[in-house]
Design an enzyme around this catalytic site. Sequence first.
Site, PDB file in Angstrom:
ATOM      1  CG  ASP A 228      21.254 -45.347  27.139  1.00 57.90           C
ATOM      2  OD1 ASP A 228      22.064 -46.278  27.362  1.00 57.90           O
ATOM      3  OD2 ASP A 228      20.056 -45.555  26.849  1.00 57.90           O
ATOM      4  CG  ASP A 256      35.618 -34.175  25.768  1.00 56.56           C
ATOM      5  OD1 ASP A 256      36.769 -34.536  26.055  1.00 56.56           O
ATOM      6  OD2 ASP A 256      35.359 -33.427  24.811  1.00 56.56           O
TER       7      ASP A 256
END
Length: 368
Positions: A228, A256
Site C-alpha cells: 500500500d 500497470d
Amino acid sequence: MAEVKGRVAVLSGDGIGPEVMDATLTVAEAIQNTHGFKIEWKQGLVGGAAIDAQGKALPAETVELCKSSTAVLFGSVGGPKWESLPPNEQPERAALLPLRKIFGLYANLRPAVLYPELAGGSPLRADRVAGGFDVLVVRELTGGLYFGQPKETVKKGAGERAVDTMVYETHEIERITEVAFRAAAGRKKRVTLVDKANVLETSLLWRKTVKAIAARHPAITLDFMYVDHAAMQLVRDPGRFDVLLCENLFGDILSDEAAAVTGSLGMLPSASLGQGSFGLYEPAGGSAPDIAGKGTANPIAQILSLAMMLEISFGHRAAADSIRAAVAGAIREGWRTGDIAAPGEKSVGTTAMAGEIADRVASRPGRS
Ligand code: NAD
C-alpha cells in the site's frame, strides 16, 4: 567484434503488431550492421492472424519455431474481430498464456521510464517528475494467488463461499529474486521488496528468502516496503525507486501503475523470462485497434523490447545500450509520434520514427 548467432521467432500478431514489428526490424538490421553480428529472424503466425489462417491462436508450427529459437520477439494480439469467440479461444488467452506455460516464463520485467523531455505527458504534477524516472518492476508470474490451490466457489447455506489461495515455496522466490538482483546490478543497484509482511504469511517467507540472497550480493542495497505504501510512493515520488521486486498480484497492479505514471504506453517494453537465456519480449501495450493500419503507432515499445532481448537473451549489452541511446537521442531532438506529442507539437509516423532511431544506431553507436 563478437559474432552473436541465434534465431529469433518474430510473432507480429494483430492490430499495430505488424506495423511496429516491421519498423523494429529496420532497427534490428542497423544494430547488426553496426555491431557486427547476425541473427536469423523467422516470422511465425500468432493471435487473430493465426486464427484466420489456421483456426488456432497458437499453431503447433509456431510453438516449434519458438522452441528452436533463442528468444521470441512478440508484437501484440487481439482485436474486435475475435472478441466474440469463447474466452478460451480469444487470442490473448489462447496464445500468450500457453506460451508462458510451455516455456516456464516465471519472471516478468516491466521497465517504466519517463524521459525528462516527455515529463509533460505524465499525469503526475510537473515538479514531481521534472527529471524523469526509470523504475523496473520485476514480477513473479507463475505463482501466488492466481494459481494457488484450492481455488473454488462452493455452496454455503443460502449463499456461496469462494476461495483463492496465496502460496509460495522458497525455490519460486529464490529464482525471481536472482533475476531482480541481476537486473539491479546493471542499474542503480537498489532492490525494494514489495510485500505485506504485517499480515501475510507468504510475505514473511519472501522477506526471509530475499534477505538470504541479498547476503550473497553485497553491492546491492535491499529494502522493504508494504504494497500500500509502495502504491502511494509510485505516484508521489517514482524517482526514489530502482527495482521493485513483487509477488504476482502486487506486481500485476504496480507494473500497470508504474506504466500509467509515465503517461506513454507506446514507449514501454517488457520481458518474460524462464530458465536459461530464453525470453519472450513484447510491448507493454496491446494491439491498439483504434489506430491500427494508420501508420501512426509508436514503435518505441517494440524497439526497446528488441533492446531488452539483445541484452538478456543474447548477452549483448553494448547493442542494447546503443538502441536505448538512439531512442533517447531521437526524443531529445524532438521526434514524436502522435501519442507522445504535446498539443500543437509536430508528429511523425511509425516508419519515420523507427528510421530516426535506426539512423542514430547506424551512425553513432553508443551515443547517449
Ligand atoms: P491497448 O494497449 O491496445 O490500447 C490502449 C490505448 O493505448 C489505445 O488508445 C491505443 O491507441 C494506445 N496505444 C497502445 N500502444 C500504442 C502505441 N504503440 N502507439 C500509440 N498508441 C498506443 O489496450 P486495449 O485497447 O485495452 O486493447 C486492445 C486489444 O489489445 C484487445 O483486443 C486486447 O485484448 C489486446 N491486448 C493485447 C495484449 C498483448 O498482446 N500482450 C496486451 C493488452 C491488450
